[in-house]
Design a protein around this motif. Structure first.
Motif, PDB file in Angstrom:
ATOM      1  N   GLY A 237      61.967  56.985  73.214  1.00  0.00           N
ATOM      2  CA  GLY A 237      62.370  56.290  72.419  1.00  0.00           C
ATOM      3  C   GLY A 237      63.531  56.766  71.299  1.00  0.00           C
ATOM      4  N   SER A 238      63.743  58.204  71.730  1.00  0.00           N
ATOM      5  CA  SER A 238      64.796  58.779  70.748  1.00  0.00           C
ATOM      6  C   SER A 238      65.308  60.161  71.556  1.00  0.00           C
ATOM      7  CB  SER A 238      64.138  59.225  69.507  1.00  0.00           C
ATOM      8  OG  SER A 238      63.382  60.146  69.271  1.00  0.00           O
TER       9      SER A 238
ATOM     10  N   SER B 204      65.981  62.869  70.037  1.00  0.00           N
ATOM     11  CA  SER B 204      65.128  64.087  69.239  1.00  0.00           C
ATOM     12  C   SER B 204      63.515  64.311  69.984  1.00  0.00           C
ATOM     13  CB  SER B 204      64.914  63.850  67.705  1.00  0.00           C
ATOM     14  OG  SER B 204      64.334  62.755  67.538  1.00  0.00           O
ATOM     15  N   LYS B 205      63.054  63.103  70.258  1.00  0.00           N
ATOM     16  CA  LYS B 205      61.763  63.337  70.862  1.00  0.00           C
ATOM     17  C   LYS B 205      61.693  63.666  72.312  1.00  0.00           C
ATOM     18  CE  LYS B 205      59.330  60.129  67.647  1.00  0.00           C
ATOM     19  NZ  LYS B 205      58.632  58.649  67.867  1.00  0.00           N
TER      20      LYS B 205
ATOM     21  N   ARG C  50      72.628  53.353  70.014  1.00  0.00           N
ATOM     22  CA  ARG C  50      71.829  54.309  68.977  1.00  0.00           C
ATOM     23  C   ARG C  50      71.857  53.743  67.697  1.00  0.00           C
ATOM     24  NH1 ARG C  50      74.701  56.442  72.988  1.00  0.00           N
ATOM     25  NH2 ARG C  50      74.199  58.607  74.014  1.00  0.00           N
ATOM     26  N   GLY C  51      70.641  53.801  67.062  1.00  0.00           N
ATOM     27  CA  GLY C  51      70.358  53.443  65.691  1.00  0.00           C
ATOM     28  C   GLY C  51      69.718  54.484  64.725  1.00  0.00           C
ATOM     29  N   ARG C  52      69.132  53.936  63.612  1.00  0.00           N
ATOM     30  CA  ARG C  52      68.563  54.662  62.923  1.00  0.00           C
ATOM     31  C   ARG C  52      67.037  55.079  63.399  1.00  0.00           C
ATOM     32  NH1 ARG C  52      69.648  52.691  56.526  1.00  0.00           N
ATOM     33  NH2 ARG C  52      71.846  53.048  56.636  1.00  0.00           N
ATOM     34  N   ARG C  53      66.517  54.199  64.149  1.00  0.00           N
ATOM     35  CA  ARG C  53      65.060  54.341  64.558  1.00  0.00           C
ATOM     36  C   ARG C  53      65.074  55.026  65.767  1.00  0.00           C
ATOM     37  NH1 ARG C  53      61.590  49.351  61.926  1.00  0.00           N
ATOM     38  NH2 ARG C  53      62.305  49.832  59.528  1.00  0.00           N
ATOM     39  N   GLY C  54      66.119  55.467  66.556  1.00  0.00           N
ATOM     40  CA  GLY C  54      65.981  55.722  67.961  1.00  0.00           C
ATOM     41  C   GLY C  54      67.030  55.075  68.656  1.00  0.00           C
TER      42      GLY C  54
ATOM     43  N   GLU D 235      67.962  52.183  72.030  1.00  0.00           N
ATOM     44  CA  GLU D 235      67.627  50.951  72.806  1.00  0.00           C
ATOM     45  C   GLU D 235      68.549  50.831  74.068  1.00  0.00           C
ATOM     46  OE1 GLU D 235      67.306  47.421  70.501  1.00  0.00           O
ATOM     47  OE2 GLU D 235      65.822  48.164  69.058  1.00  0.00           O
TER      48      GLU D 235
END
Length: 298
Positions: free
Chosen positions: A17-18, A20-21, A51-55, A57
Motif C-alpha cells: 500500500g506504500s 516505504s512499507k 501517489r498520495g499522503r497515505r500511500g 493507489e
C-alpha cells in the motif's frame, strides 16, 4: 521485455500500500523502490500508481497489469515446481510463520524431519499471532504459515491445508482436587479459577466462544501471552487451563501436570498450513508441505 524483478517490486508495493512499507519488506531504500517503479512506468509509457499522503493507489493501467502479474507469477512458479528436484538443490530457504504453540512444541520436530530429508535446505521461522502471519503472507515475506485454530471466513486470498485435529484438555497441577480424574464436564468449570491466553489472541477468542456456546462464563484470574508461563502457574496451583496434549508432554511425564478429557461435547482445534493464494508454493515450500501432509496422514 518486462523485467520480472520490477514486476515483483510492483506487486509488493500494491500489497504493502506504500513505497516505504514495500521498501522495508524488500530491505531496500524507498528511493530504490521508486526508481524501479518509475523505470517500469517509463518502459510501459503509462503511470501505474497515483501517489498520495497515505500511500499509493493503482491507476486503471496498474489494475490491468496487476491482473496479468498474478497469472505471470503463477506460471513461473508452476514451471519452477515442475522441473525442480528439491533433493538435488545445493541450497534453499523456507520462511514460515507459526503461532506460539506450534513454534514451541511442533516446529522443532518439523525442522528436524525436513533437515534429514533435505540436508542442504534451511528453515527460517517467525512466531506471531494468526493475524500477523496472514499479513506477512500477503506481503510476500513468508512462504508458509502454520496456525492452531481457525481462519476468518472473510479471508479469501489465503489458501489453507488442514493437517490434524487436536482435542483440548482441562489441565491441572498436583495441588488441584481434580488431580487423577480422567474426565470432566465443561459445566464443572463454572467458578473454577482459569489461566488463559491474552485477550486479543485467536486462542482466547475461540475458547471464550466455545464456553459461551455451553452457557459458561470463565472466571479468569490471569492472562498470559506465554504458554510456558501458563503451565508454570497451573503447576504451582494458581488455577487450571485448557490445552492440547502436545503442549504438556514433558510435564505429564514428570508428573507435574495432569490432562483431563472433556466429556459430552469435546473441544477441538485444527492445525493448518497457510499460503498466499495468488502465488503458488515455491518448490521448497511445496516439499515442506508434502512432508507434513505425509506425516499427519493427509
Amino acid at each position: 521485455m518486462i523485467d520480472l524483478y520490477k514486476l515483483d517490486i510492483f506487486t509488493r508495493v500494491v500489497m504493502a500500500g506504500s513505497l516505504s512499507k514495500a521498501a522495508e519488506q524488500l530491505h531496500m531504500t524507498q528511493s530504490g523502490v521508486s526508481q524501479h517503479i518509475r523505470a517500469l512506468e517509463d518502459s510501459l509509457g503509462t503511470g501505474l500508481f497515483v501517489r498520495g499522503r497515505r500511500g499509493v493507489e493503482l491507476t486503471p493501467a496498474g489494475q490491468r497489469l496487476l491482473a496479468y502479474c498474478e497469472g505471470i507469477f503463477r506460471l513461473v512458479a508452476e514451471a519452477e515446481l515442475a522441473v525442480t528436484d528439491v533433493a538435488g538443490l545445493r541450497n534453499g530457504l523456507l520462511t514460515i510463520g507459526v503461532t506460539p504453540g506450534v513454534s514451541a512444541y511442533l516446529l522443532p520436530e518439523w525442522v528436524q524431519m525436513f533437515g534429514q530429508r533435505y540436508p542442504n535446505l534451511a528453515v527460517s521461522t517467525q512466531t506471531g499471532t494468526t493475524s500477523v502471519i496472514v499479513a506477512e503472507l500477503r506481503a510476500g515475506t513468508l512462504d508458509l504459515g502454520a496456525i492452531e485454530g481457525e481462519l476468518d471466513g472473510t479471508i479469501t486470498d489465503i489458501q489453507q491445508q488442514p493437517l490434524r485435529e487436536f482435542d483440548q484438555y482441562v489441565v491441572v497441577g498436583r495441588r488441584h482436587p481434580w488431580w487423577g480424574r480422567h474426565e470432566v464436564a465443561l459445566s464443572e468449570l463454572t467458578g473454577q479459577p482459569m489461566v488463559m491466553r491474552q485477550a486479543n489472541s485467536q486462542t482466547r477468542t475461540w475458547l471464550e466462544q466455545a464456553l459461551r456456546d455451553q452457557a459458561l462464563v470463565p472466571r479468569v484470574i490471569a492472562e498470559l501471552d506465554n504458554l510456558e508461563s501458563i503451565k508454570r502457574m497451573v503447576m504451582i496451583g494458581t488455577g487450571i487451563t485448557i490445552l492440547p496434549l502436545y503442549t504438556i508432554t514433558t510435564e505429564q511425564e514428570l508428573g507435574a501436570l495432569h490432562p483431563i478429557a472433556i466429556t459430552g461435547r469435546p473441544l477441538r482445534r485444527t492445525l493448518r498450513l497457510l499460503w498466499r493464494a495468488a502465488r503458488p508454493l515455491t518448490p521448497v515450500a511445496y516439499a515442506f508441505r508434502q512432508l507434513l501432509m505425509t506425516y499427519y496422514g493427509r
